[in-house]
Design a protein around this motif. Structure first.
Motif, PDB file in Angstrom:
ATOM      1  N   GLY A  16       0.786  -1.128   0.181  1.00 28.32           N
ATOM      2  CA  GLY A  16      -0.087   0.107   0.067  1.00 28.32           C
ATOM      3  C   GLY A  16       0.725   1.026   0.149  1.00 28.32           C
ATOM      4  N   ASN A  17       1.965   1.083   0.278  1.00 29.45           N
ATOM      5  CA  ASN A  17       3.005   2.369   0.457  1.00 29.45           C
ATOM      6  C   ASN A  17       3.466   2.413  -1.215  1.00 29.45           C
ATOM      7  OD1 ASN A  17       2.396   2.604   2.986  1.00 29.45           O
ATOM      8  ND2 ASN A  17       4.492   2.143   3.675  1.00 29.45           N
ATOM      9  N   PRO A  18       4.115   3.666  -1.299  1.00 28.73           N
ATOM     10  CA  PRO A  18       4.650   3.973  -2.498  1.00 28.73           C
ATOM     11  C   PRO A  18       6.155   3.217  -2.583  1.00 28.73           C
ATOM     12  CG  PRO A  18       4.845   5.837  -1.313  1.00 28.73           C
ATOM     13  CD  PRO A  18       3.855   5.027  -0.676  1.00 28.73           C
ATOM     14  N   LEU A  19       6.561   2.786  -3.657  1.00 26.92           N
ATOM     15  CA  LEU A  19       7.825   1.965  -3.868  1.00 26.92           C
ATOM     16  C   LEU A  19       8.661   2.898  -4.863  1.00 26.92           C
ATOM     17  CD1 LEU A  19       8.388   0.164  -6.394  1.00 26.92           C
ATOM     18  CD2 LEU A  19       6.616  -0.969  -5.550  1.00 26.92           C
ATOM     19  N   THR A  20      10.120   2.863  -4.610  1.00 24.99           N
ATOM     20  CA  THR A  20      10.905   3.532  -5.575  1.00 24.99           C
ATOM     21  C   THR A  20      11.917   2.543  -5.806  1.00 24.99           C
ATOM     22  OG1 THR A  20      10.297   5.696  -5.232  1.00 24.99           O
ATOM     23  CG2 THR A  20      12.463   5.376  -6.233  1.00 24.99           C
ATOM     24  N   VAL A  21      12.436   2.280  -7.065  1.00 28.80           N
ATOM     25  CA  VAL A  21      13.736   1.480  -7.143  1.00 28.80           C
ATOM     26  C   VAL A  21      14.574   2.310  -8.044  1.00 28.80           C
ATOM     27  CG1 VAL A  21      14.733  -0.789  -8.136  1.00 28.80           C
ATOM     28  CG2 VAL A  21      12.389  -0.711  -7.043  1.00 28.80           C
ATOM     29  N   LYS A  22      15.761   2.549  -7.673  1.00 26.81           N
ATOM     30  CA  LYS A  22      16.799   3.294  -8.325  1.00 26.81           C
ATOM     31  C   LYS A  22      17.531   2.952  -9.324  1.00 26.81           C
ATOM     32  CE  LYS A  22      16.736   6.179  -3.988  1.00 26.81           C
ATOM     33  NZ  LYS A  22      17.703   6.764  -3.000  1.00 26.81           N
ATOM     34  N   CYS A  23      17.933   3.924 -10.379  1.00 30.42           N
ATOM     35  CA  CYS A  23      18.607   3.585 -11.361  1.00 30.42           C
ATOM     36  C   CYS A  23      19.421   4.693 -12.171  1.00 30.42           C
ATOM     37  CB  CYS A  23      18.026   2.738 -12.665  1.00 30.42           C
ATOM     38  SG  CYS A  23      18.781   2.538 -13.978  1.00 30.42           S
ATOM     39  N   THR A  24      20.499   4.678 -11.905  1.00 29.38           N
ATOM     40  CA  THR A  24      21.261   5.890 -12.835  1.00 29.38           C
ATOM     41  C   THR A  24      22.168   5.361 -14.052  1.00 29.38           C
ATOM     42  OG1 THR A  24      23.342   5.407 -11.086  1.00 29.38           O
ATOM     43  CG2 THR A  24      21.633   7.121 -10.463  1.00 29.38           C
ATOM     44  N   TYR A  25      22.366   6.230 -14.911  1.00 31.78           N
ATOM     45  CA  TYR A  25      23.094   5.702 -16.094  1.00 31.78           C
ATOM     46  C   TYR A  25      24.113   6.497 -16.379  1.00 31.78           C
ATOM     47  CZ  TYR A  25      20.422   9.853 -18.262  1.00 31.78           C
ATOM     48  OH  TYR A  25      20.149  11.069 -18.429  1.00 31.78           O
ATOM     49  N   SER A  26      25.038   6.094 -17.277  1.00 34.53           N
ATOM     50  CA  SER A  26      26.147   6.882 -17.616  1.00 34.53           C
ATOM     51  C   SER A  26      26.101   6.343 -19.313  1.00 34.53           C
ATOM     52  CB  SER A  26      27.566   6.023 -16.922  1.00 34.53           C
ATOM     53  OG  SER A  26      28.480   6.634 -17.450  1.00 34.53           O
ATOM     54  N   VAL A  27      26.175   7.297 -20.036  1.00 35.31           N
ATOM     55  CA  VAL A  27      26.050   7.120 -21.430  1.00 35.31           C
ATOM     56  C   VAL A  27      26.773   8.286 -22.264  1.00 35.31           C
ATOM     57  CG1 VAL A  27      23.885   5.894 -21.383  1.00 35.31           C
ATOM     58  CG2 VAL A  27      23.654   8.178 -21.834  1.00 35.31           C
ATOM     59  N   SER A  28      27.042   7.758 -23.275  1.00 35.50           N
ATOM     60  CA  SER A  28      27.588   8.991 -24.130  1.00 35.50           C
ATOM     61  C   SER A  28      26.322   9.037 -25.249  1.00 35.50           C
ATOM     62  CB  SER A  28      28.878   8.761 -24.910  1.00 35.50           C
ATOM     63  OG  SER A  28      28.810   7.678 -25.678  1.00 35.50           O
ATOM     64  N   GLY A  29      25.828  10.607 -25.254  1.00 35.94           N
ATOM     65  CA  GLY A  29      24.659  10.546 -26.320  1.00 35.94           C
ATOM     66  C   GLY A  29      23.327  10.346 -25.529  1.00 35.94           C
ATOM     67  N   ASN A  30      22.312  10.158 -26.197  1.00 30.45           N
ATOM     68  CA  ASN A  30      20.947  10.129 -25.698  1.00 30.45           C
ATOM     69  C   ASN A  30      21.014   8.635 -25.472  1.00 30.45           C
ATOM     70  OD1 ASN A  30      20.128  12.726 -26.359  1.00 30.45           O
ATOM     71  ND2 ASN A  30      19.896  12.231 -28.366  1.00 30.45           N
ATOM     72  N   PRO A  31      20.161   8.487 -24.160  1.00 31.67           N
ATOM     73  CA  PRO A  31      20.113   7.011 -23.424  1.00 31.67           C
ATOM     74  C   PRO A  31      18.882   6.707 -24.052  1.00 31.67           C
ATOM     75  CG  PRO A  31      19.575   8.549 -21.776  1.00 31.67           C
ATOM     76  CD  PRO A  31      20.141   9.258 -22.889  1.00 31.67           C
ATOM     77  N   TYR A  32      18.875   5.235 -24.198  1.00 34.42           N
ATOM     78  CA  TYR A  32      17.544   4.456 -24.408  1.00 34.42           C
ATOM     79  C   TYR A  32      17.608   3.453 -23.257  1.00 34.42           C
ATOM     80  CZ  TYR A  32      18.158   6.342 -28.842  1.00 34.42           C
ATOM     81  OH  TYR A  32      18.516   7.028 -30.053  1.00 34.42           O
ATOM     82  N   ASP A  54       8.112  12.487 -23.445  1.00 34.74           N
ATOM     83  CA  ASP A  54       7.838  12.551 -21.850  1.00 34.74           C
ATOM     84  C   ASP A  54       8.800  12.032 -21.001  1.00 34.74           C
ATOM     85  OD1 ASP A  54       4.118  12.632 -22.456  1.00 34.74           O
ATOM     86  OD2 ASP A  54       5.635  14.336 -22.967  1.00 34.74           O
ATOM     87  N   ASN A  55       9.391  12.805 -20.073  1.00 29.14           N
ATOM     88  CA  ASN A  55      10.285  12.305 -18.986  1.00 29.14           C
ATOM     89  C   ASN A  55       9.289  11.262 -18.096  1.00 29.14           C
ATOM     90  OD1 ASN A  55      11.980  13.867 -20.037  1.00 29.14           O
ATOM     91  ND2 ASN A  55      11.807  15.604 -18.465  1.00 29.14           N
ATOM     92  N   LEU A  56       8.093  11.133 -18.049  1.00 27.98           N
ATOM     93  CA  LEU A  56       7.230  10.318 -17.209  1.00 27.98           C
ATOM     94  C   LEU A  56       6.793   9.453 -18.168  1.00 27.98           C
ATOM     95  CD1 LEU A  56       6.437   9.653 -14.408  1.00 27.98           C
ATOM     96  CD2 LEU A  56       4.571  10.965 -14.796  1.00 27.98           C
ATOM     97  N   VAL A  57       7.241   8.152 -17.951  1.00 29.18           N
ATOM     98  CA  VAL A  57       6.968   6.969 -18.711  1.00 29.18           C
ATOM     99  C   VAL A  57       6.066   6.095 -18.000  1.00 29.18           C
ATOM    100  CG1 VAL A  57       7.923   5.077 -20.159  1.00 29.18           C
ATOM    101  CG2 VAL A  57       8.970   6.816 -20.107  1.00 29.18           C
ATOM    102  N   LYS A  58       4.983   5.726 -18.502  1.00 31.46           N
ATOM    103  CA  LYS A  58       4.020   4.615 -17.738  1.00 31.46           C
ATOM    104  C   LYS A  58       4.264   3.309 -18.449  1.00 31.46           C
ATOM    105  CE  LYS A  58       0.864   8.066 -16.266  1.00 31.46           C
ATOM    106  NZ  LYS A  58       1.213   7.996 -15.017  1.00 31.46           N
ATOM    107  N   ASN A  68      15.329  11.728 -15.700  1.00 28.83           N
ATOM    108  CA  ASN A  68      15.939  12.888 -15.110  1.00 28.83           C
ATOM    109  C   ASN A  68      17.339  13.195 -15.868  1.00 28.83           C
ATOM    110  OD1 ASN A  68      17.128  14.974 -13.831  1.00 28.83           O
ATOM    111  ND2 ASN A  68      15.549  14.807 -11.740  1.00 28.83           N
ATOM    112  N   LYS A  69      17.230  13.805 -16.929  1.00 24.79           N
ATOM    113  CA  LYS A  69      18.665  14.062 -17.430  1.00 24.79           C
ATOM    114  C   LYS A  69      19.771  14.856 -16.484  1.00 24.79           C
ATOM    115  CE  LYS A  69      20.608  15.429 -21.739  1.00 24.79           C
ATOM    116  NZ  LYS A  69      20.263  16.431 -23.399  1.00 24.79           N
ATOM    117  N   SER A  70      19.305  15.713 -15.737  1.00 25.28           N
ATOM    118  CA  SER A  70      20.196  16.542 -14.875  1.00 25.28           C
ATOM    119  C   SER A  70      20.954  15.807 -13.953  1.00 25.28           C
ATOM    120  CB  SER A  70      19.711  17.524 -14.315  1.00 25.28           C
ATOM    121  OG  SER A  70      18.567  17.285 -13.523  1.00 25.28           O
ATOM    122  N   GLN A  71      20.063  14.510 -13.380  1.00 28.67           N
ATOM    123  CA  GLN A  71      20.534  13.562 -12.162  1.00 28.67           C
ATOM    124  C   GLN A  71      21.004  12.231 -12.934  1.00 28.67           C
ATOM    125  OE1 GLN A  71      17.808  13.494  -9.310  1.00 28.67           O
ATOM    126  NE2 GLN A  71      17.750  15.718  -8.775  1.00 28.67           N
TER     127      GLN A  71
END
Lengths: 115, 114
Positions: A16-32, A54-58, A68-71
């Motif tokens: 019932g609580n919200p969940l977040t699973v974290k991921c950060t990326y390191s790429v050259s160019g646009n990430p997929y 859109d930055n929010l993907v469902k 989040n490109k800046s982060q």
């Protein structure tokens, strides 16, 4: 090299609580970017992807992810966790070397949702 | 509809034996991938086929690993002279196109080399 990092080995959340699973990326160019879920003795199942737009993907099963490109992050989220969401979650990025179609996966985050 | 299937689901081999792992992709899928997943790790790319052409084999760890997809559908991953470090789950995935389509994964073959 295109890579992703999942800083948490395990995430625990109450049902019932919200969940977040974290991921950060390191790429050259646009990430997929992609999120997959793996249940025991089953193959990886696609949840969602970010290519552009859109930055929010469902995605499937009520999951969403925010690019989040800046982060340089692509965290997976769900407003209300279910016990059945307990599984192993993998973030992945398309590797633009070679054929350009392979995915580079993080090491995975185990999500445990308790009743 | 049917998803990606793999056989056998489990394989135990003695060190030095040759093994062959089979993948049946989703019908009509052009792209086929093989990944290796060690215990507690994420999948690692081995090789990629577009139809029958093997376009990328940069992830194959040694020349003991060989993959083929002769008719552009079923694929076989062969490992010769297996070693203990080859023990892992081998995942096959297919996708419809060749760009940013999601990959659909099979259940994997768990290989144990004794």
């Amino acid at each position: 090299a295109q890579s992703v990092a999942q800083p948490e080995d395990q995430v625990n959340v109450a049902e019932g609580n919200p969940l977040t699973v974290k991921c950060t990326y390191s790429v050259s160019g646009n990430p997929y970017l992609f999120w997959y879920v793996q249940y025991p003795n089953r193959g990886l199942q696609f949840l969602l992807k970010y290519i552009t737009g859109d930055n929010l993907v469902k995605g499937s099963y009520g999951f969403e992810a925010e690019f989040n490109k800046s982060q340089t992050s692509f965290h997976l989220k769900k407003p209300s966790a279910l016990v059945s969401d307990s599984a192993l979650y993998f973030c992945a990025v398309r590797d633009m070397r070679g054929s350009g179609y392979a995915l580079n996966f993080g090491k995975g985050t185990s999500l445990l949702v308790t009743p | 509809g049917a998803g990606v299937s793999q056989s056998p689901r489990y394989k135990v081999a003695k060190r030095g034996q040759d093994v062959a792992l089979r993948c049946d992709p989703i019908s009509g899928h052009v792209s086929l991938f093989w990944y290796q997943q060690a215990l507690g790790q994420g999948p690692e790319f081995l090789t990629y086929f577009q139809n029958e052409a093997q376009l990328d084999k940069s992830g194959l760890p040694s020349d003991r690993f060989f993959a083929e997809r002769p008719e552009g559908s079923v694929s076989t991953l062969k490992i010769q002279r297996t070693q203990q470090e080859d023990s892992a789950v081998y995942l096959c995935a297919s996708s419809f196109g060749t760009t940013n389509n999601e990959q659909f994964f099979g259940p994997g073959t768990r290989l144990t080399v004794l």
